[in-house]
Design a protein around this motif. Structure first.
Motif, mmCIF file in Angstrom:
data_model
loop_
_atom_site.group_PDB
_atom_site.id
_atom_site.type_symbol
_atom_site.label_atom_id
_atom_site.label_comp_id
_atom_site.label_asym_id
_atom_site.label_seq_id
_atom_site.Cartn_x
_atom_site.Cartn_y
_atom_site.Cartn_z
ATOM 1 N N GLY A 12 0.777 -1.234 0.000
ATOM 2 C CA GLY A 12 0.000 0.000 0.000
ATOM 3 C C GLY A 12 0.806 1.280 0.000
ATOM 4 O O GLY A 12 0.234 2.357 -0.070
ATOM 5 N N ARG A 13 2.128 1.183 0.103
ATOM 6 C CA ARG A 13 2.938 2.395 0.050
ATOM 7 C C ARG A 13 4.366 2.046 -0.316
ATOM 8 O O ARG A 13 4.754 0.886 -0.293
ATOM 9 N N VAL A 14 5.109 3.056 -0.625
ATOM 10 C CA VAL A 14 6.525 2.874 -0.923
ATOM 11 C C VAL A 14 7.318 3.845 -0.052
ATOM 12 O O VAL A 14 6.821 4.890 0.339
ATOM 13 N N ARG A 15 8.538 3.445 0.270
ATOM 14 C CA ARG A 15 9.443 4.314 1.026
ATOM 15 C C ARG A 15 10.699 4.513 0.200
ATOM 16 O O ARG A 15 11.153 3.608 -0.489
ATOM 17 N N LEU A 16 11.259 5.694 0.293
ATOM 18 C CA LEU A 16 12.466 5.997 -0.454
ATOM 19 C C LEU A 16 13.681 5.277 0.123
ATOM 20 O O LEU A 16 13.821 5.165 1.336
ATOM 21 N N THR A 17 14.539 4.833 -0.761
ATOM 22 C CA THR A 17 15.854 4.345 -0.356
ATOM 23 C C THR A 17 16.723 5.586 -0.118
ATOM 24 O O THR A 17 16.326 6.712 -0.454
ATOM 25 N N PRO A 18 17.913 5.432 0.435
ATOM 26 C CA PRO A 18 18.793 6.595 0.593
ATOM 27 C C PRO A 18 19.062 7.315 -0.747
ATOM 28 O O PRO A 18 19.096 8.554 -0.780
ATOM 29 N N LEU A 19 19.213 6.565 -1.824
ATOM 30 C CA LEU A 19 19.416 7.193 -3.134
ATOM 31 C C LEU A 19 18.189 8.011 -3.532
ATOM 32 O O LEU A 19 18.303 9.153 -3.974
ATOM 33 N N GLY A 20 17.000 7.442 -3.383
ATOM 34 C CA GLY A 20 15.772 8.155 -3.711
ATOM 35 C C GLY A 20 15.627 9.419 -2.885
ATOM 36 O O GLY A 20 15.225 10.473 -3.396
ATOM 37 N N ALA A 21 15.972 9.337 -1.599
ATOM 38 C CA ALA A 21 15.883 10.493 -0.712
ATOM 39 C C ALA A 21 16.869 11.586 -1.116
ATOM 40 O O ALA A 21 16.577 12.779 -0.963
ATOM 41 N N ARG A 22 18.018 11.216 -1.649
ATOM 42 C CA ARG A 22 18.987 12.212 -2.127
ATOM 43 C C ARG A 22 18.511 12.895 -3.402
ATOM 44 O O ARG A 22 18.749 14.080 -3.604
ATOM 45 N N LEU A 23 17.854 12.133 -4.283
ATOM 46 C CA LEU A 23 17.413 12.688 -5.560
ATOM 47 C C LEU A 23 16.164 13.562 -5.451
ATOM 48 O O LEU A 23 16.018 14.530 -6.203
ATOM 49 N N LEU A 24 15.264 13.232 -4.545
ATOM 50 C CA LEU A 24 13.965 13.903 -4.489
ATOM 51 C C LEU A 24 14.036 15.419 -4.326
ATOM 52 O O LEU A 24 13.369 16.130 -5.092
ATOM 53 N N PRO A 25 14.794 15.974 -3.392
ATOM 54 C CA PRO A 25 14.780 17.439 -3.241
ATOM 55 C C PRO A 25 15.222 18.183 -4.501
ATOM 56 O O PRO A 25 14.609 19.186 -4.879
ATOM 57 N N SER A 26 16.246 17.692 -5.154
ATOM 58 C CA SER A 26 16.722 18.358 -6.373
ATOM 59 C C SER A 26 15.702 18.266 -7.493
ATOM 60 O O SER A 26 15.468 19.250 -8.216
ATOM 61 N N LEU A 27 15.096 17.098 -7.656
ATOM 62 C CA LEU A 27 14.091 16.936 -8.713
ATOM 63 C C LEU A 27 12.851 17.767 -8.432
ATOM 64 O O LEU A 27 12.309 18.415 -9.337
ATOM 65 N N SER A 28 12.399 17.778 -7.181
ATOM 66 C CA SER A 28 11.232 18.597 -6.838
ATOM 67 C C SER A 28 11.530 20.073 -7.092
ATOM 68 O O SER A 28 10.689 20.800 -7.625
ATOM 69 N N GLY A 29 12.727 20.509 -6.724
ATOM 70 C CA GLY A 29 13.122 21.895 -6.980
ATOM 71 C C GLY A 29 13.155 22.221 -8.466
ATOM 72 O O GLY A 29 12.733 23.299 -8.890
ATOM 73 N N ALA A 30 13.635 21.279 -9.255
ATOM 74 C CA ALA A 30 13.682 21.487 -10.703
ATOM 75 C C ALA A 30 12.281 21.594 -11.292
ATOM 76 O O ALA A 30 12.001 22.477 -12.114
ATOM 77 N N PHE A 31 11.376 20.721 -10.852
ATOM 78 C CA PHE A 31 9.991 20.790 -11.344
ATOM 79 C C PHE A 31 9.310 22.068 -10.856
ATOM 80 O O PHE A 31 8.522 22.668 -11.591
ATOM 81 N N ASP A 32 9.621 22.514 -9.638
ATOM 82 C CA ASP A 32 9.077 23.781 -9.141
ATOM 83 C C ASP A 32 9.556 24.947 -10.004
ATOM 84 O O ASP A 32 8.781 25.853 -10.325
ATOM 85 N N ALA A 33 10.828 24.923 -10.389
ATOM 86 C CA ALA A 33 11.376 25.985 -11.234
ATOM 87 C C ALA A 33 10.707 25.998 -12.608
ATOM 88 O O ALA A 33 10.398 27.068 -13.147
ATOM 89 N N ILE A 34 10.474 24.839 -13.166
ATOM 90 C CA ILE A 34 9.789 24.750 -14.465
ATOM 91 C C ILE A 34 8.371 25.290 -14.334
ATOM 92 O O ILE A 34 7.903 26.064 -15.176
ATOM 93 N N GLU A 35 7.686 24.898 -13.267
ATOM 94 C CA GLU A 35 6.317 25.376 -13.046
ATOM 95 C C GLU A 35 6.283 26.894 -12.899
ATOM 96 O O GLU A 35 5.414 27.567 -13.465
ATOM 97 N N THR A 36 7.246 27.450 -12.175
ATOM 98 C CA THR A 36 7.327 28.899 -11.994
ATOM 99 C C THR A 36 7.561 29.603 -13.323
ATOM 100 O O THR A 36 6.949 30.642 -13.601
ATOM 101 N N ALA A 37 8.422 29.048 -14.149
ATOM 102 C CA ALA A 37 8.696 29.653 -15.457
ATOM 103 C C ALA A 37 7.435 29.727 -16.302
ATOM 104 O O ALA A 37 7.159 30.751 -16.939
#
Length: 95
Positions: free
Chosen positions: A57-82
């Motif tokens: 019923g759910r997934v949890r991030l591995t350490p690699l996933g946790a490292r990637l998420l903030p940068s990717l979310s920030g990148a998508f936020d920047a695209i959305e802002t543009a």
């Protein structure tokens, strides 16, 4: 030339990581749960490492996933802002 993973796979990963659920990510992106799973698996195969620990019923991030998420979310936020800035300019134009 940029050597980026497929954008669809990155979107699927980011949504699944935020929601901790492939079904919720699918609903957000207008895809099926199977499509999210496929995109995430393709990204994991490309990276050669898992991004999620899959649980009932759910997934949890591995350490690699946790490292990637903030940068990717920030990148998508920047695209959305543009695009939001363009949308605001377009909406202010009288026709």
């Amino acid at each position: 030339m940029r050597r980026l993973p497929p954008l669809a796979a990155l979107r699927a990963f980011e949504a699944a990581a935020r929601t901790e659920n492939f079904t919720a990510a699918a609903a957000e992106l207008g895809m099926t749960q199977a499509a999210i799973s496929y995109q995430v698996r393709a990204l994991e195969d490309r990276l050669g490492a898992p991004l999620f620990l899959r649980e009932r019923g759910r997934v949890r991030l591995t350490p690699l996933g946790a490292r990637l998420l903030p940068s990717l979310s920030g990148a998508f936020d920047a695209i959305e802002t543009a695009f939001a800035a363009h949308r605001q300019d377009d909406e202010a134009l009288l026709t």
